[in-house]
Design an enzyme around this catalytic site. Structure first.
Site, PDB file in Angstrom:
ATOM      1  N   GLY A 133       0.746   3.041  10.047  1.00  0.00           N
ATOM      2  CA  GLY A 133      -0.168   3.948  10.725  1.00  0.00           C
ATOM      3  C   GLY A 133      -0.355   5.200   9.886  1.00  0.00           C
ATOM      4  O   GLY A 133       0.596   5.698   9.293  1.00  0.00           O
ATOM      5  N   CYS A 134      -1.578   5.682   9.798  1.00  0.00           N
ATOM      6  CA  CYS A 134      -1.868   6.828   8.938  1.00  0.00           C
ATOM      7  C   CYS A 134      -2.363   8.035   9.715  1.00  0.00           C
ATOM      8  O   CYS A 134      -2.862   8.987   9.125  1.00  0.00           O
ATOM      9  CB  CYS A 134      -2.901   6.445   7.891  1.00  0.00           C
ATOM     10  SG  CYS A 134      -2.268   5.183   6.784  1.00  0.00           S
ATOM     11  N   GLY A 135      -2.228   7.987  11.039  1.00  0.00           N
ATOM     12  CA  GLY A 135      -2.654   9.144  11.820  1.00  0.00           C
ATOM     13  C   GLY A 135      -4.126   9.458  11.597  1.00  0.00           C
ATOM     14  O   GLY A 135      -4.875   8.670  11.013  1.00  0.00           O
ATOM     15  N   GLY A 166      -5.806   9.169   8.217  1.00  0.00           N
ATOM     16  CA  GLY A 166      -6.324   7.889   7.760  1.00  0.00           C
ATOM     17  C   GLY A 166      -7.255   7.262   8.783  1.00  0.00           C
ATOM     18  O   GLY A 166      -7.529   6.069   8.727  1.00  0.00           O
ATOM     19  N   CYS A 203       0.796  -1.234   0.000  1.00  0.00           N
ATOM     20  CA  CYS A 203       0.000   0.000   0.000  1.00  0.00           C
ATOM     21  C   CYS A 203       0.830   1.286   0.000  1.00  0.00           C
ATOM     22  O   CYS A 203       0.315   2.315  -0.423  1.00  0.00           O
ATOM     23  CB  CYS A 203      -1.048  -0.005   1.093  1.00  0.00           C
ATOM     24  SG  CYS A 203      -0.422  -0.431   2.692  1.00  0.00           S
TER      25      CYS A 203
END
Ligand code: FE2
Lengths: 103, 873
Positions: free
Chosen positions: B427-429, B432, B255
């Site tokens: 992790g996307c914070g 996301g 991704c």
């Protein structure tokens, strides 16, 4: 180890409780009075150890006896806490909770 | 998918319960493991994963028909070898972090039972990674594989679990949901199972959303849409190669992999040629349409899941394109406004959009368009030899990892191309919808128990450097090096002949200017005038001659003379902790300050305090800082001989209040106690004698010393409630400071000697001992027979405090000092009306910060009221 004149002698768990203890099983089978397990010298408890304790408590209960755990070191007590098994917590003297653990 | 378990499927429930129970017991047992035991297990698991890396990759590819087996092998290595190398020396058991400067340690506490989801794109590497991470952090993990990858995922879990068991891991700490039509249901059941502590979700957006909606703590990771900006300064060949490596990695299933390129026009042609030369295919506009038609699912606008992880040739074939064999990537120019372009979304396959731009600003803006089209918080990339451009890009883009001059997919995994934490969970914070923007790893799988020890409290003792003492010490002025002196004084000092005494002793080669226009209680305006005067004349030394307010004014005048930009209002900002304040004073003063007190009261010559009146706003501002301390103090009682009796008495009671309040202050220490006690003794001894024989310089000298010693004590331990009450009363009824202090003294001592209704919460005052400190004073003053063995008996302490109160009352009576407000001629009704306003003043007064009792507003009111009637003691 066996009961002496109606008075229950505690059974000491020595070192690592990593499997069932046959002698205690025999004691429960033979005994009429409550069972006391002394954990002061217990240094480790495994998953099998926990499951055996649970079984022991259930068997004792079915015979109308009580199991009591004494002198539990904090590291072992924490294992019981996290395991969250009602009959084991009861053996540690905890009041039975209304909701009770899920497992 | 929304989690709602109303299932009556008891088989599902039973299986879920069994898995969770097994995991819970293992988690309980795991808490007993040492770091060494854990590390041994982790090592064994890593070895097993490496030994089976190729087999598991093959299995995954066979089962999912996605990606590239060879790349899946690499991913399995990343999840095992690379990951292991990063964590092998990390502490995860017991004290994992010591922070000596903060006097704190961090101890790990496992999370417990973790439900981990594994995606179809990385079915084995994710399982290897999460298993090792959970073992290292002593958690149990239950895997819920993707239905289409369950066999390979579960095989991976089984392999590392068995290796862990042989190395001594608790039975059942890794488990998995068996492949079955009920797999999803079982997972849903466990997501809301009360005995699951954390959900660690990696996978499709739906799964992550389900995890978050379960109501449990979740480590979910969002989906990406990685923009990559290629600046004109980028190196063409390596940029093309990096992007190819990255986008073709496992056929684009990662991704963080590149989704759309934003290319500077200057470099577009050579870069596209290089792509072509290396085996990529560049579509015509019509071909883009065809590719879009198969790559994008028209119903959702998202990628077509059927083509995820397929080869470029497979995609081309579906699109009806005739491309060379072994084409690496299909590059699609995106025409028009890319915010509306169908291809400007995530495509986990070797299809890459691109757009050409004419400036850095445009480049970053187009990258933001991609970033905000479903990829916020995830990953971005920039190729630029100009570091400034890279930084501007990183500042603008919202992504947890922004890779510079490197492949975003393998780069995002961490460890291979950079020092990011190795992970398979990005992790996307909040961008996301996640709690973290980390490369999720062991750090996120532990609870941190912070164990702060009490702050180490260190005292420092500051006072004026040179203190010249004894009658005649004014002669020391002769020896002070100065070329130009600014003498600050009052007209009364001039009249009393003090100014002449000073001028006589200033070295003859020193230029002198005199300013005697400073009033009794100078306000801002008076200070400003004096500052204008010193600015006009210039000086290397300020000689302050007068009472406390002249000395205070001199400190402020020096500050403004040395630092014209100093903002008094800002510097007078209140504070709670006077050892660690928000505002900062200049470190060093440039002009020397010589303080010559002509009263025996404030001790200002040795304190870091200065008070100035703000006439416009009817209040007083207090400035406190070590830098305010004078360099020289001259304690010459010849200057106090002519002090009127009333002022002598008032100022002596100010000094006495200083001694008493500093003695019981929360900042009192052995250094200030000695000064306070001796000061009290001198006042009790000298004041009556001075009043009998005001011209007697020996007693005047003792009194002068007492004031200076008490000044040193408050300079380091500060004062207490009595001063707060006195400030409020003085301001409202215009009462001289010393007299205002004396009328409250008997009340505040009794108040502080009672067990507080509220204790003071400061680390340096662990035991309330105010009553015993008063008792100590009583013994020191010889007011009671001291039987050392019984001195701490409550009754003995009470008797001693009473003796002190009586001695103070006697001193006041014998010297004629008022001890109650009524004696000041203040009207009772007017006083009562003023109490609420005065209480409001005391609450803001910095004096109360060091009082040994946390003063409550109703207690202030009570103190004001009880201090009115004449004392009966
Ligand atoms: Fe004072």
């Amino acid at each position: 180890m066996a009961k002496a004149k109606g008075k229950t002698e505690p059974v000491r768990i020595l070192g690592s409780l990593d499997k069932g203890k046959d002698d205690v099983d025999r004691l429960v089978a033979a005994s009429e009075s409550d069972i006391i397990l002394d954990f002061s010298a217990c240094t480790f408890i495994s998953v099998d150890g926990i499951e055996w304790l649970e079984e022991l408590a259930i068997r004792a209960e079915s015979k109308g006896m009580k199991v009591r755990f004494e002198n539990i070191p904090p590291a072992i007590y924490k294992v019981f806490k996290i395991s969250h098994i009602d009959c084991i917590l009861k053996a540690c003297g905890a009041p039975s909770t209304a909701i009770g653990p899920v497992c | 998918m929304v989690v709602s378990v109303k299932s009556n499927d008891s088989a599902v429930d039973e299986r879920a319960n069994n898995l969770v129970r097994q995991a819970r017991l293992a988690a309980a047992v795991f808490t007993q493991y040492s770091q060494e035991e854990v590390d041994k297990i982790v090592k064994a698991m890593t070895v097993a994963a490496i030994e089976n890396a190729a087999m598991l990759a093959l299995l995954a590819h066979e089962e999912t028909r996605m990606g590239v087996t060879e790349d899946k092998i690499l991913k399995n290595y990343v999840a095992s070898e690379f990951f292991y190398n990063q964590i092998k020396h990390k502490k995860t058991v017991g004290i994992i972090n010591e922070i000596p400067e903060a006097n704190m340690v961090e101890i790990s506490e496992p999370m417990g039972v973790i439900l981990a989801l594994a995606p179809v794109t990385n079915p084995t590497s994710t399982v290897i990674f999460k298993s090792i991470a959970c073992a290292k952090t002593r958690n149990s993990v239950i895997f819920s594989p993707h239905l289409m990858a369950a066999n390979s995922s579960n095989m991976a879990a089984k392999i590392v679990y068995e290796a862990a068991l042989s190395a001594g891991a608790p039975k059942g700490f890794i488990s998995w949901v068996e492949k079955s039509p009920r797999l999803r249901k079982e997972t849903e059941r466990m997501m809301v199972h009360p005995e699951v502590d954390l959900i660690f979700a990696t996978g499709g957006t739906q799964m992550v959303k389900a995890a978050y909606s379960s109501g449990k703590p979740a480590l979910g990771v969002g989906s990406g849409n990685t923009p990559v900006y290629v600046h004109k300064s980028a190196k063409v060949s390596s940029t093309a190669m990096d992007i190819i490596i990255s986008k073709t990695f496992d056929n684009g299933t990662e991704c963080p992999s590149e989704q759309s390129l934003v290319i500077d026009r200057e470099i577009a042609e050579p870069l596209l040629s290089e792509f072509k030369r290396l085996g990529c295919y560049i579509c015509s506009d019509e071909e883009v349409e065809k590719v879009t038609a198969v790559v994008i699912d028209p119903r959702t606008g998202g990628m077509n899941y059927r083509l995820v992880g397929q080869s470029a040739n497979k995609v081309a074939e579906e699109a009806g394109l005739d491309v060379p064999e072994k084409t690496k990537i299909i590059l699609c120019p995106m025409k028009g406004d890319i915010r509306h372009h169908k291809l400007a979304v995530e495509k986990l396959m070797p299809v890459l959009g691109y757009v050409i731009v004419d400036s850095v600003n445009e480049g970053i803006n187009r990258a933001l368009d991609i970033n905000y089209a479903g990829g916020t918080g995830h990953t971005a990339g920039v190729f630029s030899e100009d570091d400034d451009v890279a930084e501007r890009f990183a500042e603008a883009i919202n992504a947890g990892r922004i890779l510079v001059n490197s492949p975003t997919s393998i780069g995002g995994l961490g460890g291979v191309y950079n020092n990011l934490n190795t992970t398979l969970s990005f992790g996307c914070g909040t961008g996301g919808g996640n709690i973290t923007s980390d490369n999720v790893g062991i750090k996120n799988l532990m609870n941190y128990k912070r164990v702060p020890r009490r702050k180490n409290f260190t005292y420092s003792f500051q006072t004026t450097k040179n203190i010249y003492v004894n009658p005649g010490s004014l002669d020391h002025l002769k020896g002070i090096e100065m070329k130009s002196a600014f003498v600050l004084t009052t007209t009364s000092a001039e009249k009393r002949g003090h100014l002449e005494m000073v001028l006589d002793r200033i070295p003859s080669d020193c230029r002198v200017s005199i300013y005697s226009g400073i009033g009794a209680e100078p306000d801002f305006e008076a200070i400003e005038k004096a500052v204008a005067a010193i600015n006009a004349k210039g000086a290397d030394t300020i000689i302050a001659l007068g009472g406390g307010s002249v000395l205070d004014a001199a400190k402020i005048i020096r500050l403004l003379y040395d630092y014209p930009d100093a903002d008094l209002k800002e510097l007078s900002l209140n504070f709670f902790d006077f050892q660690d304040r928000m505002i900062e004073f200049p470190k060093h003063m440039k002009t020397k300050l010589v303080a010559i007190p002509t009263t025996s009261g404030t001790g200002s010559e040795v304190t870091p305090f200065a008070v100035v009146k703000d006439s416009k706003r009817h209040r007083k501002l207090s400035l406190v800082d070590e830098s305010m301390l004078p360099e020289v103090a001259i304690i010459d009682a010849n200057l106090t001989k002519t002090l009127p009796v009333e002022i002598t008495r008032d100022t002596a009671f100010d000094a006495l209040t200083h001694a008493i309040e500093s003695l019981v202050s929360t900042f009192a220490n052995d250094y200030t106690d000695g000064l306070a006690l001796e000061s009290m003794r001198l006042i009790f001894e000298a004041l009556p004698e001075v009043l009998k024989d005001p011209e007697n310089v020996v007693w005047r000298h003792k009194l002068h010393n007492a004031a200076c010693l008490a000044g040193m004590a408050i300079g380091n331990a500060s004062v207490g409630v009595n001063h707060a009450l006195a400030h409020a009363l003085g301001a409202r009824f215009n009462i001289p400071h010393g007299r205002a202090n004396s009328v409250f003294l008997l009340s505040t001592i009794a108040y502080n000697a009672r067990i507080p209704s509220k204790f003071v919460a400061v680390s340096n005052y662990p035991v309330w001992i105010a009553d015993k400190k008063y008792a100590r004073a009583a013994r020191f003053l010889g007011l009671i027979d001291s039987v050392d063995s019984k001195k701490d008996d409550p009754e003995a302490v009470k008797a001693a405090v009473d003796a002190l109160l009586k001695a103070i009352a006697d001193l006041a009576r014998s010297t004629g000092q008022p001890m109650s407000v009524s004696e000041l001629g203040v009207d009772l009704e007017e006083y009562k009306r003023a109490v609420p306003m005065m209480v409001a003043g005391t609450v803001e007064d910095m004096s109360i910060k060091t009082n040994p009792r946390y003063a409550m507003m109703d207690e202030f009111t009570q103190l004001f009221i009880e201090s009115y009637p004449p004392r009966e003691i």
